[in-house]
Scaffold this motif. Structure first.
Motif, mmCIF file in Angstrom:
data_model
loop_
_atom_site.group_PDB
_atom_site.id
_atom_site.type_symbol
_atom_site.label_atom_id
_atom_site.label_comp_id
_atom_site.label_asym_id
_atom_site.label_seq_id
_atom_site.Cartn_x
_atom_site.Cartn_y
_atom_site.Cartn_z
ATOM 1 N N SER A 44 0.813 -1.141 -0.163
ATOM 2 C CA SER A 44 -0.102 0.023 0.123
ATOM 3 C C SER A 44 0.764 1.244 -0.002
ATOM 4 O O SER A 44 1.603 1.810 1.263
ATOM 5 N N GLN A 45 0.911 1.828 -1.247
ATOM 6 C CA GLN A 45 1.788 2.968 -1.291
ATOM 7 C C GLN A 45 1.294 4.323 -0.727
ATOM 8 O O GLN A 45 1.970 4.976 0.068
ATOM 9 N N GLU A 46 -0.038 4.313 -0.540
ATOM 10 C CA GLU A 46 -0.642 5.186 0.056
ATOM 11 C C GLU A 46 -0.726 5.261 1.521
ATOM 12 O O GLU A 46 -0.257 6.307 2.096
ATOM 13 N N ARG A 47 -0.807 4.080 2.111
ATOM 14 C CA ARG A 47 -0.704 3.911 3.490
ATOM 15 C C ARG A 47 0.930 4.348 3.827
ATOM 16 O O ARG A 47 1.263 5.089 4.940
ATOM 17 N N LEU A 48 1.960 3.978 2.855
ATOM 18 C CA LEU A 48 3.338 4.143 3.439
ATOM 19 C C LEU A 48 3.524 5.535 3.616
ATOM 20 O O LEU A 48 4.249 6.078 4.496
ATOM 21 N N THR A 49 3.107 6.200 2.421
ATOM 22 C CA THR A 49 3.607 7.811 2.175
ATOM 23 C C THR A 49 2.651 8.411 3.526
ATOM 24 O O THR A 49 3.255 9.294 4.170
ATOM 25 N N LEU A 50 1.539 8.052 3.975
ATOM 26 C CA LEU A 50 0.923 8.873 5.019
ATOM 27 C C LEU A 50 1.460 8.371 6.212
ATOM 28 O O LEU A 50 1.641 9.582 6.993
ATOM 29 N N LEU A 51 1.930 7.271 6.313
ATOM 30 C CA LEU A 51 2.870 6.794 7.482
ATOM 31 C C LEU A 51 4.018 7.847 7.884
ATOM 32 O O LEU A 51 4.224 8.218 8.918
ATOM 33 N N ILE A 52 4.599 7.957 6.693
ATOM 34 C CA ILE A 52 5.949 8.689 6.748
ATOM 35 C C ILE A 52 5.744 10.122 7.047
ATOM 36 O O ILE A 52 6.466 10.834 7.479
ATOM 37 N N GLU A 53 4.801 10.629 6.515
ATOM 38 C CA GLU A 53 4.165 12.011 6.495
ATOM 39 C C GLU A 53 4.148 12.269 8.149
ATOM 40 O O GLU A 53 4.399 13.441 8.647
ATOM 41 N N LYS A 54 3.718 11.398 8.956
ATOM 42 C CA LYS A 54 3.336 11.386 10.272
ATOM 43 C C LYS A 54 4.454 11.219 11.155
ATOM 44 O O LYS A 54 4.479 11.474 12.537
ATOM 45 N N LEU A 55 5.635 10.859 10.746
ATOM 46 C CA LEU A 55 6.687 10.266 11.551
ATOM 47 C C LEU A 55 7.564 11.554 12.030
ATOM 48 O O LEU A 55 7.827 12.492 10.906
ATOM 49 N N THR A 56 7.989 11.844 12.902
ATOM 50 C CA THR A 56 8.700 12.821 13.442
ATOM 51 C C THR A 56 10.121 12.666 12.936
ATOM 52 O O THR A 56 10.446 11.591 12.458
ATOM 53 N N ASP A 57 10.879 13.628 13.041
ATOM 54 C CA ASP A 57 12.568 13.618 12.461
ATOM 55 C C ASP A 57 13.290 12.364 13.325
ATOM 56 O O ASP A 57 14.064 11.850 12.687
ATOM 57 N N ASP A 58 13.087 12.562 14.524
ATOM 58 C CA ASP A 58 13.491 11.408 15.252
ATOM 59 C C ASP A 58 13.397 10.051 15.047
ATOM 60 O O ASP A 58 13.966 9.225 14.856
ATOM 61 N N ARG A 59 11.938 9.727 14.611
ATOM 62 C CA ARG A 59 11.670 8.628 14.273
ATOM 63 C C ARG A 59 11.981 8.220 12.798
ATOM 64 O O ARG A 59 12.279 7.010 12.319
ATOM 65 N N LYS A 60 12.157 9.116 11.940
ATOM 66 C CA LYS A 60 12.450 8.902 10.584
ATOM 67 C C LYS A 60 14.309 8.738 10.775
ATOM 68 O O LYS A 60 14.673 7.947 9.921
ATOM 69 N N GLY A 61 14.867 9.055 11.801
ATOM 70 C CA GLY A 61 16.166 8.715 12.033
ATOM 71 C C GLY A 61 16.326 7.406 12.337
ATOM 72 O O GLY A 61 17.607 6.794 12.269
#
Length: 287
Positions: free
Chosen positions: A28-45
């Motif tokens: 699910s690309q849509e769900r993946l991109t929505l999830l990433i948008e919600k992640l803070t920089d710390d969690r993306k780290g």
């Protein structure tokens, strides 16, 4: 009489009839991109710590499944290439995967497989109170709701990436084959994820299971190798900028515009010329 047991990996009863459903890929690309948008920089780290930072830049919100189906049908397992009529061949190899997703190409084999002892030891820590593996969508909700970014978050994020991007199957749930990988969390960055994703796709296509595997790679690899010199991107936000990994610049509107120009019939694509050569994909490793 004891009730039928549940299979933890699927959550299904081991006995009894089940309704047959249309086989489909659960990425699910849509769900993946929505999830990433919600992640803070710390969690993306956390993704960066595992060598998965390029995935945090994904912009394509959906998949164009017909082109993925077509690529599966023209795949030649013996040579591990997509044979495009009249235009040449595109390899399914580690180099092309790296240039699409930018995932690690380490020296350790990804330990994807069933290990009941590891699963038993880790399951309650990851999914307290549950008896069976949650749906992948529930896993995404859990990630989005988490405020901490320690090992549990890291393991859940990795399980989600495997299930939604790297090796999605036709199941609604993450595979229990992920647990041995999670148990070796410190070495995730040193694993050869390119080979793992490529081999998963190859095995699926070799067995004519076209609905399994990383469709994001198929779609982006293909549009990224086409000659776009005649394309007009003015209505879709402009031409994708120069990039190291194909996952970062392509939007779904740009992908759809290219595929509309390339479509030959309802189910085939080959109008645009291919500008790809193996040296181009090898060169991206040196950028």
């Amino acid at each position: 009489m004891d009730p039928p047991q549940r299979n933890r990996a699927t959550g299904r009863r081991k006995e009894g009839d089940e309704k047959k459903k249309r086989v489909r890929n659960r990425a699910s690309q849509e769900r993946l991109t929505l999830l990433i948008e919600k992640l803070t920089d710390d969690r993306k780290g956390v993704a960066a710590e595992m060598g998965m930072q390029a995935l945090m830049d994904v912009r394509c919100t959906n998949l164009v499944n017909p082109v993925c189906d077509w690529l599966g049908e023209i795949y030649e397992p013996a040579s591990r290439e997509f044979v495009i009529p009249g235009r040449g061949r595109l390899p399914l190899n580690e180099e092309s995967m790296f240039c699409t997703l930018g995932v690690p190409r380490g020296h350790i084999k990804v330990p994807y497989g069933v290990n009941n002892e590891i699963e038993e030891a880790m399951f309650a820590c990851l999914f307290p109170g549950l008896e069976s593996m949650p749906n992948t969508s529930v896993l995404a909700d859990s990630l989005q709701a988490m405020t901490m970014h320690g090992d549990v978050f890291k393991m859940k994020l990795l399980m989600y990436l495997i299930s939604a991007v790297f090796a999605p199957t036709t199941s609604l749930r993450p595979s229990n084959k992920c647990f041995p990988i999670l148990a070796n969390l410190k070495n995730v960055k040193n694993m050869n994820w390119c080979k793992f994703i490529v081999d998963f796709l190859h095995d699926a296509f070799k067995n004519k299971m076209y609905q399994k595997g990383c469709r994001l790679h198929l779609m982006l690899m293909y549009v990224d190798c086409l000659d776009l010199s005649t394309m007009d991107f003015s209505g879709v936000g402009g031409r994708p900028p120069t990039h190291k990994f194909a996952i970062s610049p392509w939007t779904i509107n740009a992908v759809k515009a290219v595929l509309a120009a390339d479509r030959a019939t309802d189910t085939t694509y080959w109008k645009l010329q291919v500008s790809f050569c193996l040296s181009l994909h090898t060169a991206c490793l040196q950028i």
